[in-house]
Design a protein around this motif. Structure first.
Motif, PDB file in Angstrom:
ATOM      1  N   GLU A 106       0.282  14.343  38.463  1.00  0.00           N
ATOM      2  CA  GLU A 106      -0.020  15.745  38.693  1.00  0.00           C
ATOM      3  C   GLU A 106      -1.472  15.903  39.181  1.00  0.00           C
ATOM      4  O   GLU A 106      -1.758  16.702  40.054  1.00  0.00           O
ATOM      5  CB  GLU A 106       0.175  16.491  37.374  1.00  0.00           C
ATOM      6  CG  GLU A 106       0.345  17.966  37.496  1.00  0.00           C
ATOM      7  CD  GLU A 106       0.726  18.591  36.150  1.00  0.00           C
ATOM      8  OE1 GLU A 106       0.864  17.864  35.153  1.00  0.00           O
ATOM      9  OE2 GLU A 106       0.874  19.809  36.126  1.00  0.00           O
ATOM     10  N   ASP A 121       5.376  14.027  39.947  1.00  0.00           N
ATOM     11  CA  ASP A 121       4.961  15.230  39.223  1.00  0.00           C
ATOM     12  C   ASP A 121       4.276  16.196  40.177  1.00  0.00           C
ATOM     13  O   ASP A 121       3.132  16.002  40.550  1.00  0.00           O
ATOM     14  CB  ASP A 121       4.028  14.848  38.069  1.00  0.00           C
ATOM     15  CG  ASP A 121       3.979  15.918  36.992  1.00  0.00           C
ATOM     16  OD1 ASP A 121       4.450  17.041  37.263  1.00  0.00           O
ATOM     17  OD2 ASP A 121       3.478  15.627  35.890  1.00  0.00           O
ATOM     18  N   GLU A 122       5.002  17.217  40.570  1.00  0.00           N
ATOM     19  CA  GLU A 122       4.516  18.215  41.532  1.00  0.00           C
ATOM     20  C   GLU A 122       3.847  17.556  42.729  1.00  0.00           C
ATOM     21  O   GLU A 122       2.671  17.776  42.994  1.00  0.00           O
ATOM     22  CB  GLU A 122       3.548  19.178  40.840  1.00  0.00           C
ATOM     23  CG  GLU A 122       4.221  19.946  39.723  1.00  0.00           C
ATOM     24  CD  GLU A 122       3.294  20.959  39.061  1.00  0.00           C
ATOM     25  OE1 GLU A 122       2.470  21.527  39.778  1.00  0.00           O
ATOM     26  OE2 GLU A 122       3.421  21.165  37.858  1.00  0.00           O
ATOM     27  N   THR A 152       5.835  17.494  32.319  1.00  0.00           N
ATOM     28  CA  THR A 152       4.943  16.344  32.421  1.00  0.00           C
ATOM     29  C   THR A 152       5.079  15.445  31.192  1.00  0.00           C
ATOM     30  O   THR A 152       5.103  14.216  31.309  1.00  0.00           O
ATOM     31  CB  THR A 152       3.489  16.817  32.599  1.00  0.00           C
ATOM     32  OG1 THR A 152       3.413  17.589  33.792  1.00  0.00           O
ATOM     33  CG2 THR A 152       2.539  15.650  32.719  1.00  0.00           C
TER      34      THR A 152
HETATM   35 MG   LIG Z   1       2.963  19.267  34.269  1.00  0.00          MG
END
Ligand SMILES: [Mg+2]
Ligand SMILES: Nc1ncnc2c1ncn2[C@@H]1O[C@H](COP(=O)(O)OP(=O)(O)OP(=O)(O)O)[C@@H](O)[C@H]1O
Lengths: 375, 285
Positions: A87, A163-164, A48
């Motif tokens: 995220e 991010d994810e 991140t």
């Molecule tokens: Mg992360």
């Protein structure tokens, strides 16, 4: 050709440079236009942080970041032309999902009809058409995540940082969306970085995988290459499910053959010509090495050729069997495609083929060889 | 759903009634006083039976105070206007300065930002009398004594720290990523402040503004020392009812009712905001 994203010696310190938390260490990377990159690594390894530096939310402590040839590390986020799915979703709570997705398009002064068409298209792709007119607080986590992803994908940006983006979704939906998103990105020739903890996802979607650990980029290569030729022990054991078996071994020449002495008195002997001469020399001169072998490459020997191992677990997972057996002072895991008729405590004979072996330097972890060739 | 038994609800009702009686009785009594003459007020024993008259209010509004020794000019309506003008302007300026400052303190962690924020807060716990003497001298020297401008400036000591600390807490409660998401979508820092941070912190800003207004309205000491008759707010102006021929209780009561009416109405109207603003904002680390 200039790369779409270039990281040159990028460092991130939270706190004073040199003293604070060193979250990202000297990352160098070139990502070409149209590529999908998966960023893989354990929690807290700096994924991140890296994305946030590229987006401009965190200061780049050291090094350069270039997007489409432009040096951006000192530009504010608004001037970098990057889209990001966060995220933590980070939807604006006061407007509907539809408006959330459309925000950036409106900032670009697109016509209402155009905005509507684009929003509807991504919403359909991500299966969130039904919730477009709801507010973020009244939809589920997985729906928020997709709304946030839609907000990023709908844009017209030089770079997409995800991010994810699918962490909250159930496997069926993930599999479905994985394909659709990949198609969406590829069809438009977009460049994307995808952070994920799901190796299947990384393998399925990414052209190349960047493996990070402890803020350091461990390897940046295609999924195949990472599987066949992991650059170091970390990549070898981190990527691949179940993880690679590793044993410390001592290589020696015994009457013309190469013999590896593992712990607990296990000895594996190979005829010398099964290894390339330079590899043979390298192994013998080092002596101490770490031997790695992937579970699916471990075979049960039909005859007496293998080494003995005591079965400690035998699990049928519905499509494959995982067998764990005590071997060389630790455990060896092997994968078979059918149910195995063996019980705990049985003695099996395992066979490790020289072409499936990976050797690593015990001190640095760097790969020495993959199969019968030098790394 | 709350599951409360009947007894619990009755007990709670009684408790609330007692508390309301306790706190509201003085105000209620003052209201009754405001409808009476000095004679009926000072009756012994006091009684709730009297003939209500609006004479006190009339006196305040016309500015003619009838006493035993003749009529006296008072400027109560002027005071009321001053209170309004000073409080509203101070709060407006306080918001204009304090909200962006609060945002800066919440979002930009620069060297010494905590110290500056704390210094501003410390204005709240310095006793006003301590700063008043030097302030009076300075104000006289630079010609700010007895001007609206000077008063509004000094009122910032009351208003600004309050706004700053309450609003800052609200800004800090907004996840930074929500703002980043907006910024990355092609908006600059300033647009993000206006379009995302301000609306999300809206309740907090409203609460801080209301509270600051009440504090400014209730201020006495700064105005007493720094303003002469024509600039005085009601809090100071009420002193005029202590006349040579006695204390005009009826008019004082009417004056109190008139002067608390705006803050009272404001507080009732914005009760929810106030409670939220006070419990959510400044108290959080
Ligand atoms: Mg992360
Ligand atoms: N704002 C911050 N201040 C100080 N340290 C931080 C900050 N943000 C992250 N870190 C630290 O930097 C390191 C990397 O964090 P980062 O969020 O990049 O990890 P990540 O790879 O994204 O992890 P995850 O997979 O859990 O999301 C961690 O050790 C974390 O504690």
């Amino acid at each position: 050709m200039t790369a779409q994203l270039t990281l040159q010696g990028v460092d991130k310190f939270y706190g004073p440079i040199g003293k604070g938390v060193h979250a990202v260490r000297d990352i160098n990377m070139d990502i070409e236009k149209g590529e999908i990159i998966a960023l893989l690594g354990s929690s807290g390894c700096g994924k991140t942080s890296t994305l946030r530096m590229v987006a401009g939310f965190e200061e780049t402590s050291r090094g350069k970041i270039l997007i489409a040839g432009r040096e951006v590390q000192n530009l504010p986020p608004v001037r970098r032309n990057v889209a990001m799915a966060f995220e933590g979703y980070s939807l604006y709570p006061t407007v509907t999902v539809r408006e959330n997705i459309a925000f950036a398009l409106k900032a670009q002064r697109e016509s209402d009809a155009q905005v509507d068409a684009k929003v509807n298209e991504v919403a359909e792709m991500l299966e969130i058409t039904a919730i477009l007119d709801k507010f973020p607080a009244s939809i589920s986590g997985g729906q928020q995540q997709r709304a946030s992803l839609a907000r990023a994908l709908v844009r017209d940006a030089d770079l997409y940082l995800l991010d994810e983006p699918m962490g909250q979704l159930e496997p069926q939906l993930r599999t479905l969306l994985r394909g659709r998103i990949k198609y969406y990105i590829k069809e438009r020739g977009l460049t994307a970085i995808l952070v994920t903890h799901d190796q299947t996802e990384a393998n399925a979607m990414a052209d190349r995988i960047a493996v990070m650990e402890g803020g350091v980029l461990q390897q940046f290569a295609s999924p195949d290459e990472i599987k066949l030729a992991p650059a170091n022990l970390f990549t070898g054991t981190f990527v691949g499910e179940p993880p690679m078996n590793v044993f410390s071994a001592r290589a020696a020449e015994v009457s013309g053959d190469i013999q590896f002495r593992l712990d607990a008195g296990v000895e594996l002997t190979y005829s010398a010509d099964q290894f390339a001469p330079d590899l043979r020399a390298a192994l013998l001169s080092r002596g101490e090495v770490v031997m790695g072998v992937r579970p699916y490459a471990v075979r049960r020997a039909k005859d007496k050729g293998g080494a003995a191992a005591q079965v400690v677990a035998n699990q049928w997972l519905g499509d494959q069997t995982h067998i764990a057996a005590a071997f060389a002072g630790s455990t060896v895991v092997l994968v078979e495609h059918d149910r195995a008729d063996i019980a705990m405590g049985d003695t099996i004979s395992v066979e490790l083929k020289p072409e499936d072996l990976h050797f690593f330097d015990p001190a640095s972890g760097a790969a020495i060889s993959h199969g019968t060739q030098m790394a | 759903m709350e599951s409360t038994s009947l007894i619990e609800r009755i007990l709670r009702g009684i408790a609330i009634t007692v508390v309301i009686l306790f706190f509201m009785f003085p105000i209620f009594w003052i209201f009754l006083m405001s409808l009476q003459t000095n004679e009926t007020i000072l009756r012994v024993p006091p009684s709730m039976v009297f003939e209500p008259s609006l004479q006190n209010y009339r006196a305040l509004i016309t500015g003619q105070l009838e006493t035993q020794t003749g009529t006296l000019e008072i400027r109560f309506m002027g005071n009321l206007f001053n209170s309004f003008f000073l409080s509203t302007t101070s709060v407006a300026i306080g918001l204009l300065l304090g909200v962006p400052a609060a945002y800066a303190f919440a979002r930009l962690k620069f060297r010494g930002s905590e110290d500056i924020a704390f210094t501003l807060l410390s204005f709240r716990f310095a006793p006003p009398l301590l700063v008043l003497l030097p302030l009076t001298i300075y104000f006289q020297q630079i010609g700010l004594a007895n001007t609206y401008g000077g008063l509004i400036w000094v009122y910032q000591l009351i208003v600004l720290p309050l706004i700053l600390w309450i609003v800052r807490g609200y800004f800090e409660d907004i996840p930074a990523d929500v703002e980043y998401a907006y910024r990355i979508a092609g908006h600059d820092f300033w647009a993000t402040f206006r379009k995302i941070a301000l609306p999300l912190a809206g309740p907090g800003i409203a609460a801080a503004g209301l509270l600051a207004f009440i504090f400014a309205w209730n201020n006495f000491i700064f105005a007493l020392v720094l303003a002469s008759a024509d600039k005085q707010p009601v809090t100071v102006g009420a002193l005029a009812f202590i006349t040579a021929s006695g204390i005009q209780y009826g008019q004082i009561a009417a004056g109190i009712i008139l002067s608390i009416a705006p803050t009272f109405a404001l507080a009732l109207y914005a009760q929810r905001y106030l409670v939220e603003g006070l419990s959510l904002g400044a108290v959080k680390g």
